[in-house]
Design a protein around this motif. Structure first.
Motif, PDB file in Angstrom:
ATOM      1  N   SER A   1     -15.464  -6.514 -87.936  1.00 49.87           N
ATOM      2  CA  SER A   1     -15.460  -5.530 -86.725  1.00 49.87           C
ATOM      3  C   SER A   1     -15.938  -6.435 -85.764  1.00 49.87           C
ATOM      4  O   SER A   1     -17.258  -6.773 -85.587  1.00 49.87           O
ATOM      5  N   ILE A   2     -15.314  -6.896 -84.646  1.00 50.91           N
ATOM      6  CA  ILE A   2     -15.613  -7.695 -83.536  1.00 50.91           C
ATOM      7  C   ILE A   2     -16.678  -6.722 -82.713  1.00 50.91           C
ATOM      8  O   ILE A   2     -16.306  -5.557 -82.437  1.00 50.91           O
ATOM      9  N   ASP A   3     -17.606  -7.605 -82.098  1.00 53.94           N
ATOM     10  CA  ASP A   3     -18.325  -6.725 -81.103  1.00 53.94           C
ATOM     11  C   ASP A   3     -17.712  -7.198 -79.758  1.00 53.94           C
ATOM     12  O   ASP A   3     -17.510  -8.233 -79.287  1.00 53.94           O
ATOM     13  N   GLU A   4     -16.929  -5.902 -79.319  1.00 50.19           N
ATOM     14  CA  GLU A   4     -16.125  -6.395 -78.084  1.00 50.19           C
ATOM     15  C   GLU A   4     -16.868  -6.722 -76.989  1.00 50.19           C
ATOM     16  O   GLU A   4     -16.298  -7.438 -75.925  1.00 50.19           O
ATOM     17  N   LEU A   5     -18.244  -6.188 -76.802  1.00 51.50           N
ATOM     18  CA  LEU A   5     -19.083  -6.408 -75.414  1.00 51.50           C
ATOM     19  C   LEU A   5     -19.274  -8.003 -75.490  1.00 51.50           C
ATOM     20  O   LEU A   5     -19.301  -8.603 -74.618  1.00 51.50           O
ATOM     21  N   GLN A   6     -19.662  -8.425 -76.817  1.00 49.33           N
ATOM     22  CA  GLN A   6     -20.094  -9.923 -76.910  1.00 49.33           C
ATOM     23  C   GLN A   6     -18.776 -10.524 -76.646  1.00 49.33           C
ATOM     24  O   GLN A   6     -18.962 -11.603 -76.051  1.00 49.33           O
ATOM     25  N   LEU A   7     -17.777 -10.297 -77.126  1.00 47.80           N
ATOM     26  CA  LEU A   7     -16.451 -11.023 -77.092  1.00 47.80           C
ATOM     27  C   LEU A   7     -16.275 -11.243 -75.314  1.00 47.80           C
ATOM     28  O   LEU A   7     -15.912 -12.407 -74.889  1.00 47.80           O
TER      29      LEU A   7
END
Length: 135
Positions: free
Chosen positions: A69-75
Protein backbone atom coordinates in the motif's frame (compact mmCIF):
# COMPACT_ATOMS: atom_id res chain seq x y z
CA UNK A 1 -4.99 -2.31 -31.53
CA UNK A 2 -1.63 -0.73 -30.82
CA UNK A 3 1.11 -2.39 -28.81
CA UNK A 4 2.44 -0.64 -25.69
CA UNK A 5 5.77 1.11 -26.05
CA UNK A 6 8.69 -0.90 -24.72
CA UNK A 7 10.02 0.30 -21.39
CA UNK A 8 13.73 1.09 -21.37
CA UNK A 9 15.57 1.33 -18.06
CA UNK A 10 19.27 1.74 -17.38
CA UNK A 11 21.23 -1.07 -15.77
CA UNK A 12 21.64 1.17 -12.69
CA UNK A 13 17.88 1.70 -12.37
CA UNK A 14 17.26 -2.04 -12.64
CA UNK A 15 19.91 -2.64 -10.00
CA UNK A 16 18.36 0.02 -7.71
CA UNK A 17 14.95 -1.69 -7.96
CA UNK A 18 16.56 -5.09 -7.36
CA UNK A 19 18.42 -3.78 -4.30
CA UNK A 20 15.18 -2.42 -2.89
CA UNK A 21 13.43 -5.78 -3.42
CA UNK A 22 16.30 -7.68 -1.76
CA UNK A 23 16.48 -5.31 1.21
CA UNK A 24 12.77 -5.45 2.00
CA UNK A 25 12.45 -9.23 1.50
CA UNK A 26 10.34 -11.05 2.70
CA UNK A 27 8.03 -8.04 2.41
CA UNK A 28 6.98 -6.33 -0.80
CA UNK A 29 8.77 -3.17 -1.79
CA UNK A 30 7.21 -0.35 -3.80
CA UNK A 31 8.48 2.74 -5.54
CA UNK A 32 8.47 4.89 -8.62
CA UNK A 33 10.76 5.61 -11.52
CA UNK A 34 11.06 9.25 -12.57
CA UNK A 35 12.83 10.43 -15.70
CA UNK A 36 13.97 13.60 -17.41
CA UNK A 37 14.16 11.79 -20.76
CA UNK A 38 17.86 11.03 -20.38
CA UNK A 39 18.24 9.81 -16.82
CA UNK A 40 15.96 7.59 -14.76
CA UNK A 41 15.85 7.49 -10.97
CA UNK A 42 14.28 4.83 -8.77
CA UNK A 43 12.65 6.40 -5.71
CA UNK A 44 11.59 4.20 -2.83
CA UNK A 45 8.15 4.52 -1.30
CA UNK A 46 7.05 3.27 2.10
CA UNK A 47 4.89 0.16 2.07
CA UNK A 48 2.10 0.96 4.54
CA UNK A 49 0.44 -2.46 4.28
CA UNK A 50 1.55 -3.73 7.71
CA UNK A 51 0.32 -0.52 9.35
CA UNK A 52 -3.09 -0.84 7.65
CA UNK A 53 -3.27 -4.56 8.49
CA UNK A 54 -2.50 -3.92 12.17
CA UNK A 55 -5.12 -1.16 12.44
CA UNK A 56 -7.90 -2.93 10.53
CA UNK A 57 -7.25 -6.61 9.72
CA UNK A 58 -10.79 -7.10 8.40
CA UNK A 59 -10.45 -4.38 5.79
CA UNK A 60 -6.75 -5.20 5.15
CA UNK A 61 -6.46 -8.99 5.64
CA UNK A 62 -3.11 -9.23 3.85
CA UNK A 63 0.18 -8.13 5.36
CA UNK A 64 3.26 -6.74 3.57
CA UNK A 65 4.57 -10.20 2.65
CA UNK A 66 1.78 -10.49 0.08
CA UNK A 67 0.61 -6.91 -0.51
CA UNK A 68 1.68 -3.31 -0.64
CA UNK A 69 0.00 0.00 0.00
CA UNK A 70 1.65 3.17 -1.22
CA UNK A 71 1.94 6.22 1.00
CA UNK A 72 -0.01 8.62 -1.24
CA UNK A 73 1.33 11.74 0.51
CA UNK A 74 4.90 10.56 0.04
CA UNK A 75 4.15 9.76 -3.62
CA UNK A 76 2.76 13.22 -4.30
CA UNK A 77 5.66 14.89 -2.48
CA UNK A 78 8.19 12.90 -4.54
CA UNK A 79 6.40 13.72 -7.79
CA UNK A 80 6.29 17.42 -6.88
CA UNK A 81 10.02 17.50 -6.06
CA UNK A 82 10.89 15.53 -9.22
CA UNK A 83 8.82 17.89 -11.38
CA UNK A 84 10.68 20.90 -9.95
CA UNK A 85 13.91 19.56 -11.46
CA UNK A 86 12.41 18.40 -14.76
CA UNK A 87 11.64 14.76 -13.94
CA UNK A 88 8.26 13.14 -14.57
CA UNK A 89 6.68 9.88 -13.51
CA UNK A 90 7.75 7.00 -15.77
CA UNK A 91 6.74 3.86 -13.87
CA UNK A 92 5.63 2.28 -10.63
CA UNK A 93 7.37 -0.81 -9.31
CA UNK A 94 6.81 -3.37 -6.59
CA UNK A 95 8.07 -6.82 -5.69
CA UNK A 96 6.49 -10.22 -5.28
CA UNK A 97 8.47 -12.04 -2.55
CA UNK A 98 8.56 -15.79 -3.12
CA UNK A 99 6.18 -15.43 -6.09
CA UNK A 100 6.57 -14.95 -9.81
CA UNK A 101 6.53 -11.49 -11.35
CA UNK A 102 3.09 -10.85 -12.81
CA UNK A 103 0.50 -8.10 -12.63
CA UNK A 104 -2.07 -9.68 -10.31
CA UNK A 105 -5.79 -8.95 -10.09
CA UNK A 106 -5.07 -6.97 -6.89
CA UNK A 107 -2.34 -5.00 -8.68
CA UNK A 108 -4.72 -4.19 -11.54
CA UNK A 109 -7.48 -3.14 -9.13
CA UNK A 110 -5.08 -0.82 -7.28
CA UNK A 111 -3.82 0.77 -10.50
CA UNK A 112 -7.30 1.19 -11.99
CA UNK A 113 -9.67 1.93 -9.09
CA UNK A 114 -12.31 3.41 -11.38
CA UNK A 115 -11.62 1.01 -14.30
CA UNK A 116 -9.22 3.57 -15.74
CA UNK A 117 -5.54 3.94 -14.85
CA UNK A 118 -4.94 6.55 -12.18
CA UNK A 119 -1.56 7.28 -13.82
CA UNK A 120 -1.97 6.33 -17.51
CA UNK A 121 1.48 7.69 -18.40
CA UNK A 122 3.21 5.29 -16.01
CA UNK A 123 4.27 1.73 -16.71
CA UNK A 124 3.88 -0.97 -14.06
CA UNK A 125 6.89 -3.11 -13.11
CA UNK A 126 6.69 -6.25 -10.95
CA UNK A 127 9.89 -7.89 -9.69
CA UNK A 128 10.08 -11.47 -8.46
CA UNK A 129 12.39 -12.13 -5.51
CA UNK A 130 13.06 -15.55 -3.98
CA UNK A 131 15.29 -15.80 -0.90
CA UNK A 132 16.68 -12.31 -1.63
CA UNK A 133 17.55 -13.26 -5.23
CA UNK A 134 15.78 -11.18 -7.88
CA UNK A 135 14.61 -13.31 -10.79
Amino acid sequence: MSQPNPLHLSAQTIEDISDHARQTFPEECCGIIVSDGKTDRALRLKNLQNLHHAKDPEKYPRDATIAYSIDELQLESMRFEANKIGFTLKAFYHSHPNHDAYFSAEDRAGATPFREPTYPEAAQIVVSVYDRAVK
